[in-house]
Design a protein around this motif. Structure first.
Motif, PDB file in Angstrom:
ATOM      1  N   ALA A 127       7.378  -3.388   6.184  1.00  0.00           N
ATOM      2  CA  ALA A 127       7.057  -2.265   7.053  1.00  0.00           C
ATOM      3  C   ALA A 127       7.848  -1.030   6.673  1.00  0.00           C
ATOM      4  N   THR A 148       9.028  -0.400   3.450  1.00  0.00           N
ATOM      5  CA  THR A 148       8.874   0.058   2.076  1.00  0.00           C
ATOM      6  C   THR A 148       7.425   0.260   1.645  1.00  0.00           C
ATOM      7  N   GLN A 149       6.486  -0.397   2.325  1.00  0.00           N
ATOM      8  CA  GLN A 149       5.104  -0.294   1.852  1.00  0.00           C
ATOM      9  C   GLN A 149       4.607   1.151   1.939  1.00  0.00           C
ATOM     10  N   THR A 150       3.875   1.533   0.939  1.00  0.00           N
ATOM     11  CA  THR A 150       3.292   2.870   0.998  1.00  0.00           C
ATOM     12  C   THR A 150       1.901   2.818   1.608  1.00  0.00           C
ATOM     13  N   ARG A 179       1.540  -1.654   5.876  1.00  0.00           N
ATOM     14  CA  ARG A 179       2.729  -1.386   6.688  1.00  0.00           C
ATOM     15  C   ARG A 179       2.491  -1.845   8.135  1.00  0.00           C
TER      16      ARG A 179
END
Lengths: 592, 278, 143, 439
Positions: free
Chosen positions: D257, D259-261, D266
């Motif tokens: 949540a 780091t995801q782009t 996320r």
């Protein structure tokens, strides 16, 4: 009157405790209420002096009373303590003085006597309603002394401030105790009110139709209805606020509030909901605090004007009207609260309309003394001052009912002036009058008239000095509940006026010494009197002074209304309700 | 004593009216005495174009109630004076009331009250319901707030919209307790609360609105006099309620813009916003 | 009516066992109706209809209980005095709460939407008024 | 106010009355009806609160009965029970009026038992709620409004607490065992001293004192240890479950949540976590979409990593120490990530097989759950049913008080008033049942 036979049986077997402590006799219970509330009146008055002191001379040491009352503060009032002061002043005055002294003390004492009953319909329930006040006394008393500070949410206890421990760290468990105390007051009042209603509906003496009841009883009856229907809603709201504080329910707390740097329990609730539920009770409550006083004043004025009450039925209709309208005007406390502004308009119209029955009552009181023969006794002076003060309090209410004006004066001293005129200058003066008036019935002795008049004169002067000036403060926009308003340039110049008010307030409290001395002295040494010292018509004056168990030593039968003063039919200038008409057979009200 | 008690009651209308007259006329009889009363014991100066309605309503109700007050109080005094039992040898008027009188004194106040109620509805709607509009792209839309005021124990946090007129963008200016308002311009303020109830009270602008956590509300006014005024919290919000004091500066629009730009620059330099402290 | 027989204030008993059992069956039937309605997806797809039906059924049940079990059907006129005021006032209280219901969501502040419950189908926070999502985001992380 | 006359005399015979004010009913009934009016207002306040919160809740979020483990049929059964009890009490009153006291008593007993049944079912329902963590609690409820970072970190914290507690207990057990061993050695030495006849008497006395102390300490240790040993197996089992959950569910989610782009991944990561813990029927489809997306992303990452590993493992011609070290580092990182992904997949596979979510499968986990508007639902549910239940309890107490009495005609009034109260309790339930179970 079926109970008299049994009454004497249990009377004999009664010990001191069951006679004077856990008594089921409405008169003893009434006196218990009277003494408790008068003591609390003293406490409430001293608390008020604390507030006044702070407003006149902020952050300065209060002499004499300061170290006594708040020794922890070294005689100086801290901001937290100031919030506690006004919260407790209001709580004590409303829940422990005005409501119980009217409904509890006079209601208990007078209802059975005035309707010709031997006791309440449910004497044990009546006793319980007094003893349930004690947990409330203790809880709220304890909340005052709970460390670090007492409850500080104001008597209105608006959430989230009051519903979240974090929001008012000074209050901690005190606020919880406060809420519990209010719940007990609720139970007590509920028990009392259903009992009063049943008694008034069921226990009237033969011939005592509803429209022969004295205004006092009408006031008590309507008050009981208001209490019974409005209080449960406050109890429900109070319980919800308690669970908000204790279990994290969040009825009145929105989601994830950040209060005092900590995230509060997950909510989802609505702060305004509390205000709706609270004022649904507390608005009718202001009528609870004045209707019985209006009734008692009507009785006293008619008695000392020696003239029938002007417009008895319109008076009855107007207090019923006040009661009915009283339930649909609570929103006027919330004009600027963020409530839907459209609701504001509806509430504004109903609020304007409630001034109408009050006006009718005032005109009728004036009509009563018109063409009369006034005897200026102490109770009469207090009653007339009730009328005069009620005019001021009632008229200042119109300012608040007008929504746009309320935007400016809401939560300013204009409001404080308004409700002190109604509650102190109104109700409390009526209560003083009522004490002077019914004292001979309660204790069989008279209170001293001269001391009474001095008491009246001083109280009257100083109360106006204290409260009339508040209107001016309000006009400047001086807000309530500020511990030190003089930091604001707008209000800085108001300190001298506040000093003047504080001096008046101190003198006003000091003048109550005359009353206290008179009251205590007269209980023991006042001149003894017969049954009817004021020569009144009411049923209570036909009973012995003070009445024994079972009240009447004969079966009262009522032939006429309570205000037949100066009737051409009677030989004297009064005509007791129980006196049979000459020669004729007993007049019986038409049955239907 | 008897009837002389009525003198005490006569004092009520006399002193009562006198108090208000002195307050309005700004004369204080005791000036310089034991209690040195400074002046200004009346409504604070109104600097809001819409505030006059409230003031005139206030004075209208004051005059109306004043007349009733004088009338009833004098009647009370006169009856007390005249019908003293020791002097008045006439027998009482034995009456239980008058139907006609009851009707008259029910209808007259009812009409007066209804009149006030209806008369002021418009003012109420202007103050709370009719938010000013502006024309954007030929469409009339509700005017956008130029600042968001967030009540918080015990301060007012302000977030100015900045250049673009939108709150919530990069060019917002964050300040505490320092409200600047352009002169002679209809402005909308968005008010919110972060923790408990507060009340956003501008005495000089006749503006008051409780701030409820979880709710967004708007208030609007048009200030017409430059100067520095008070922002007061008028709803109990905890022990520090009394010190939740803000300052409002009304200044010409160009000065306001200049000031805002300067504040933005300062903020950029320091690299912190008041909010970031949380 | 006289109060000679305080205990059983009416000689000719108004309710017979048969009558009570009929009411009983009626109550069960009405309960079954609301249960069916509440679990019927077709009706509950427009919930307002379902709610109205269920409340109507509940009111009918309440009337049955009050009229027969609480003997109001056979009481004198005092029944109106003792029951109507409370009913009117309670209904008025509920009605006056309605206008503020929408306050909870329509005037919701944007920061609140970050924490408030949102429908499952709207996982991207699309429910919040689109006015200033960025500001809201910023405030949220600030906490 | 109805007033009526009656002819001859008052039943106490005091005085000939021609005129009797008041209502033609006994005082008890009057006060009871007035009391019921106050009760109506009380419940109006509570129900008003429910309405404001229920309909003021953000649209479409109020939990369905299914979401909160509320069984409609239990509510229906309770309705049935209350209706039956209403009939039985009204029949009891009729019986008492007809002076059939034993029949009246039987009917009252039936009413009492039915009331107890009602409470029993209510208690069972409450138990179910508590088991699933559906109740308001200070300082923060287990129920979260939405699956956001706060929620994920709360889950991680709870899991970490569990694992830490287990580790601490294990460490304590080991420590105790070690202490025991040390003490055993010391005992042997001291025994040697005591048994040795040539020892100094003072020394022997000291040794004996010490031995007594040691015996006492050992018994203390054993009593402490016994609980720990008994729990060891369970702890091991719990740890086996909690540790992968902490690493591959909670921590993974938080990292994803943060780091995801891809916004879908996320948001999805936390939604998946919430679903694994407490599956909401309405979230089912969407969470499965999220799961598929995540699986696809994972597959892609896995392929990438495998390629990378292969690439890194192929020997390189040129020898360069620095590059070699870098490659080793990269290789280790890639393999660690692969292990993480494998762990994630394993955990997901294990958890996905659960039908009712982690909390239901392992009650001891007590993980925070996501139910939109769940806290308000629980608040109003417990408030309304709780106050109703209190009224039922008061009714039962009253029944218990009048049951021993002879329920003949003279007590019919008492029975009628009790009945009126009981019918009111029934009335409240008539409105609560559809509002809480069916709306």
């Amino acid at each position: 009157m079926s109970g008299q036979g049994e009454m004497t049986v249990w009377e004999k077997s009664m010990s001191f405790v069951s006679t004077y402590v856990f008594s089921r006799d409405h008169k003893i219970i009434g006196l218990q209420f009277l003494f408790s509330t008068l003591l609390w009146f003293l406490v409430g008055g001293l608390l008020a002096l604390g507030i006044r002191w702070q407003l006149a001379w902020p952050w300065s040491n209060m002499p004499v009373i300061g170290p006594m009352l708040f020794s922890a503060e070294g005689g100086q009032i801290s901001p937290e303590f100031y919030t506690t002061l006004f919260t407790m002043h209001a709580t004590v005055m409303i829940f422990f003085v005005i409501i119980p002294i009217l409904a509890g003390a006079f209601g208990n004492y007078l209802i059975p006597l005035m309707i010709g009953a031997d006791d309440m319909a449910f004497p044990t329930l009546n006793m319980l309603s007094y003893w349930l006040m004690w947990p409330a006394f203790l809880l709220i008393g304890a909340s005052f002394f709970t460390a670090p500070y007492g409850a500080g949410g104001g008597w209105t206890s608006y959430p989230p401030l009051s519903a979240m421990v974090e929001a008012a760290p000074g209050s901690m468990s005190a606020q919880t105790l406060w809420l519990l105390g209010i719940t007990f007051v609720g139970f007590s009042s509920m028990m009392g009110s259903v009992n009063y209603m049943t008694t008034i509906i069921q226990m009237r003496a033969p011939g005592m139709t509803m429209f022969r009841l004295p205004m006092t009883i009408w006031g008590m009856f309507i008050t009981a209805i208001l209490q019974a229907f409005a209080l449960p809603v406050l109890t429900a709201a109070g319980v919800m606020q308690l669970t908000d504080r204790m279990f994290g329910t969040g009825f009145f707390i929105p989601e994830n509030l950040v209060v005092n740097n900590s995230v509060a329990a997950s909510g989802g609730g609505q702060p305004l909901l509390w205000q709706h539920l609270f004022w649904f009770y507390s608005h009718p409550a202001v009528y609870i605090m004045i209707l019985p006083a209006m009734g008692m004043v009507s009785d006293m004025i008619a008695c000392f004007a020696r003239k029938p009450l002007f417009g008895y039925k319109p008076m009855v209709y107007s207090i019923s009207g006040i009661a009915g309208l009283g339930f649909i005007v609570w929103g006027h406390h919330m004009f600027v609260s963020g409530m839907n502004p459209v609701l504001g308009m509806t509430f504004m119209v109903s609020t304007m309309m409630i001034a109408l029955p009050s006006a009718v009552k005032t005109f009728n009181w004036l009509g009563t003394i018109w063409g009369s023969q006034i005897r200026f006794t102490t109770p009469m002076l207090f009653s007339l001052s009730f009328v005069a003060m009620f005019i001021i309090g009632g008229l200042s209410g119109i300012f608040m009912a007008a929504t746009p004006v309320d935007i400016f004066i809401h939560d300013t001293y204009f409001i404080v002036a308004h409700f002190h005129y109604v509650l102190f200058a109104g109700t409390a003066m009526a209560v003083f009058g009522a004490i002077y008036f019914w004292f001979p019935k309660m204790f069989g002795r008279m209170m001293n008239e001269t001391l009474g008049k001095i008491h009246f004169f001083l109280t009257f002067i100083f109360l106006n000095g204290t409260f009339y000036t508040m209107h001016i403060l309000g006009a400047v926009g001086f807000p309530r509940r500020l511990a030190d308003p003089y930091d604001y340039p707008t209000f800085a110049h108001l300190q001298p006026l506040n000093e003047f008010m504080t001096v008046c307030a101190i003198l006003m409290v000091a003048s109550q010494v005359f009353f206290a001395f008179n009251f205590i002295y007269s209980i023991f040494f006042g001149p003894a009197v017969g049954r009817n010292p004021w020569r009144c018509n009411g049923l209570e004056w036909t009973a012995p002074s003070p009445p024994g168990h079972g009240n009447f030593d004969f079966q009262p039968i009522v032939y006429r209304g309570p205000y037949e003063y100066g009737s051409p039919e009677a030989d004297e200038d009064y005509y007791p309700q129980t006196e049979a008409p000459p020669k004729e057979a007993p007049v019986v009200a038409p049955a239907h | 004593m008897g009837r002389y008690w009525s003198m005490l009651f006569l004092l009520i209308p006399i002193l009562g009216v006198l108090t208000f007259v002195c307050a309005i006329a700004d004369i204080w009889p005791m000036n310089g005495g034991a209690f040195a009363f400074p002046r200004n014991h009346w409504l604070p100066e109104n600097i809001n174009d819409h505030g006059h309605v409230i003031d005139s309503l206030f004075t209208f109700i004051l005059y109306l109630t004043g007349v009733i007050f004088i009338g009833t109080s004098s009647a009370l005094f006169w009856f007390m004076w005249k019908y003293d039992a020791d002097r008045n040898t006439q027998p009482i008027r034995y009456t239980h009331g008058s139907h006609n009188l009851e009707i008259i004194w029910s209808i007259l106040p009812a009409a007066a009250l209804l009149f006030i109620a209806i008369y002021q509805m418009n003012a109420w709607a202007d103050a709370k319901l009719r938010r000013p509009t502006e024309v954007v792209a030929n469409r009339e839309v509700l005017q956008k707030p130029f600042v968001r005021v967030t009540g918080r124990q015990f301060e007012w946090r302000l977030r100015y919209a900045g250049e673009d007129g939108e709150i919530g963008t990069r060019d917002d200016v964050h300040l505490v307790n320092d409200l600047h308002v352009p002169l002679d311009k209809e402005v909308v303020i968005q008010i919110e609360s972060e923790d408990v109830l507060h009340s956003f009270f501008l005495p000089n602008l006749r503006v008051k609105q409780d701030v409820v956590p979880g709710m967004t509300q708007f208030t609007w006014f048009r200030a017409n006099k430059a100067g520095v005024y008070d922002i007061v919290c008028a709803e109990l919000c905890g022990w520090g309620h009394y010190k939740m004091r803000g300052r409002m500066t009304v200044e010409p629009e160009d000065q306001f813009k200049q000031w805002l730009a300067q504040k933005f620059e300062e903020q950029e330099k320091s690299g912190t916003t008041p909010d970031s402290g949380e | 009516m006289t109060d000679h027989h305080d205990s059983a204030h009416d000689e000719q008993s108004h309710g017979s066992t048969g009558k009570f059992l009929t009411v009983f069956v009626g109550l069960l039937f009405l309960t079954a109706i609301s249960f069916t309605v509440g679990n019927n997806e077709a009706i509950m797809s427009t919930p307002a209809i379902g709610w109205t039906i269920m409340m109507a059924v509940s009111c009918a049940k309440a009337m049955l209980v009050m009229l027969f079990f609480m003997h109001l059907k056979w009481e004198a006129n005092w029944k109106y005095v003792l029951t109507i005021p409370a009913s009117i006032m309670s209904i008025f209280l509920l009605l006056m709460l309605f206008p503020d219901i929408k306050n909870r969501t329509e005037n919701y502040s944007n920061t609140r939407w970050l924490h408030a419950a949102t429908p499952a189908t709207d996982a991207h926070g699309g429910h919040s008024p689109a006015a200033e999502p960025a500001a809201a985001q910023e405030d949220a992380t600030g906490h | 106010m109805s007033e009526h006359t009656h002819g001859s005399h008052d039943h106490h015979g005091h005085i000939e009355l021609e005129y009797q004010p008041g209502l033609p009913i006994n005082n008890g009934k009057v006060i009871l009806w007035l009391f019921l009016s106050t009760e109506i207002m009380f419940f109006a306040g509570l129900i008003g609160t429910f309405i404001v919160l229920r309909y003021g809740a953000p649209a479409g979020t109020w939990p369905t009965p299914h979401d909160v483990h509320l069984k409609e049929y239990l509510g229906a059964i309770n309705t049935f029970i209350l209706i039956c009890s209403s009939v039985s009490i009204v029949l009891a009153f009729e019986a008492a009026k007809a002076n059939k006291s034993s029949q009246a008593r039987w009917l009252m007993i039936v009413t009492f038992v039915l009331g107890c049944f009602f409470l029993g079912i209510k208690m069972y329902e409450y138990g179910q709620k508590f088991e699933h963590g559906i109740y308001p609690k200070k300082p923060h409820s287990m129920i979260y409004e939405k699956a956001d970072l706060n929620y994920a970190s709360a889950v991680r914290k709870r899991l970490a607490t569990i694992v830490n507690d287990i580790n601490a207990a294990d460490a304590q057990q080991a420590g105790l065992a070690q202490e025991k061993a040390t003490l055993a050695t010391e005992t042997e030495t001291l025994n040697g001293v005591v048994e040795n006849s040539s020892s100094d008497p003072q020394e022997v006395a000291d040794a004996k004192t010490r031995l007594r102390e040691i015996r006492q300490r050992v018994s203390e240790i054993e009593s402490e240890e016994s609980a720990l040993i008994a729990g060891a197996e369970e702890r091991a089992k719990h740890k086996e479950i909690a540790e992968p959950l902490l690493n591959h569910l909670a921590r993974w989610t938080e990292v994803a949540a943060a780091t995801q782009t891809d916004p879908n991944l996320r948001v999805g990561a936390i939604e998946i976590l919430a679903y694994q813990i407490y599956p909401l029927h309405r979230d089912h489809d969407q969470v499965h979409l999220f799961l598929e997306e995540e699986a696809a992303a994972r597959e892609a990452e896995k392929r990438e990593l495998t390629d990378l590993v292969e690439l890194l493992k192929t020997p390189v011609a040129e020898k360069d120490d620095v590059a070699e070290a870098q490659r080793a580092e990269q290789l280790a990182a890639a393999e660690a990530r692969l292990a993480q992904i494998a762990g994630r997949e394993q955990t997901l596979a294990a958890v996905n097989s659960l039908e009712h979510g982690l909390n239901d499968e392992h009650h001891w986990l007590m993980l925070p759950i996501k139910i939109p508007s769940g806290n308000m639902w629980a608040s109003t549910y417990f408030l309304l049913t709780g106050f109703h239940a209190i009224h039922v309890i008061v009714g039962l107490i009253v029944f218990a008080c009048i049951l021993p009495l002879k329920l003949d005609r003279s007590r019919a009034n008492m029975l009628e008033n009790t009945g009126l109260y009981w019918h009111f309790v029934d009335l409240v339930w008539i409105f609560l049942f559809p509002m809480l179970y069916l709306f």
